[in-house]
Design an enzyme around this catalytic site. Sequence first.
Site, PDB file in Angstrom:
ATOM      1  N   SER A   1      33.275  88.969  79.961  1.00 22.79           N
ATOM      2  CA  SER A   1      34.754  89.054  79.605  1.00 22.79           C
ATOM      3  C   SER A   1      35.585  88.827  80.908  1.00 22.79           C
ATOM      4  O   SER A   1      35.531  88.199  81.911  1.00 22.79           O
ATOM      5  CB  SER A   1      35.370  90.336  78.797  1.00 22.79           C
ATOM      6  OG  SER A   1      36.779  89.853  78.255  1.00 22.79           O
TER       7      SER A   1
ATOM      8  N   ASP B   1      32.355  87.214  72.683  1.00 20.71           N
ATOM      9  CA  ASP B   1      32.543  88.073  74.165  1.00 20.71           C
ATOM     10  C   ASP B   1      31.300  88.767  74.487  1.00 20.71           C
ATOM     11  O   ASP B   1      30.507  89.691  73.582  1.00 20.71           O
ATOM     12  CB  ASP B   1      33.609  89.375  73.780  1.00 20.71           C
ATOM     13  CG  ASP B   1      33.997  89.749  75.117  1.00 20.71           C
ATOM     14  OD1 ASP B   1      33.455  90.211  75.606  1.00 20.71           O
ATOM     15  OD2 ASP B   1      35.390  89.947  75.119  1.00 20.71           O
TER      16      ASP B   1
END
Length: 339
Positions: free
Chosen positions: A42, A192
């Site tokens: 991320s 993610d």
Amino acid sequence: MQNKIVSLALQGGGSHGAFTWGVLDRLLEDGRLGIEGISGASAGAMNAAVMAQGYAQDGREGARAALERFWISLSTREPFDFIQSDTAPITLPNPAPMPGMQALLAMTRFFSPAQLNPLDINPLRDILVEQVDFERLRAQREIKLFIAATQVSTGTLKIFRNADLSVDVLLASACLPSLHRPIEIDGEAYWDGGLTANPPIFPLLHSCSARDVMVVLLHPSRRTGTPSTSHDIGQRLSEISFSSAFFTELSALALAKREAENSTLAFGSLERRLRQLNIHMIDANELMEQLSNLSKLNTQASFIRSLHQQGRERASEWLEQNFVQVGQTSTFDLGRFLQ
């Protein structure tokens, strides 16, 4: 002049990644640590790629400048914005996201990303395309990169390395399922990377020779008290879900390292690697305890700048207290995961 080599593992956490920017900025400015590899998920993936891009172009100062450009582009300018003096106490102004973002988050409970954003608009894509030369990033050999994403179909971790990097890989690593459509790469959908590794450690163990791994944490490792309101319960559940894989990996690493150290017949390369491995942590648990999950979506310029300054200060403290031990011993006790 650098005289010690480390690898970095950078945790994800939305705009809280500006704290990591501050840490990296100070480490690069200090100049005594060489960086062999970086893993990230991320926001950690963004910091890793942008830093490596800048480093390939113009060394340490290029890396510092690239990180600054990225975070300035990501931040929004506030009304009545002002620049704090170097001696002014650092505070965290308005850590919650803006009202429009709060309304959007409320709508994600009832609508999918495809319904909320039918044109799939993502300003982060434009920033990355403008600032990152992915062809050069794939070709650079100065820093090994390991970018984490979560394969939607299997729920397992996927590590993208230097030769695989693209704007879609970085967007996949930061793709929050409630806010963005899955990112498709080679026919597979990804979310993610923080869901399955935040950040991943094992690539640094297997693919780098540096005996020291430095982890920059954004999620509080411990919160005081037990959450009782629905908001606090939801926030803690989110933190646990984005930290559990990391702590599981640390537990496995602690066990493997203990076995390697206790074995009298450990002649393999992995056993030798584990015996020599040193783990270091840079975090700011008290700071992160003050911030809500919603503040990870706050891109106000003053908030970003404050986190950056906090990161620089924490890195300075860490260097002063621990630099001499790099290359010699861990400054983080892995044994706590064996109790």
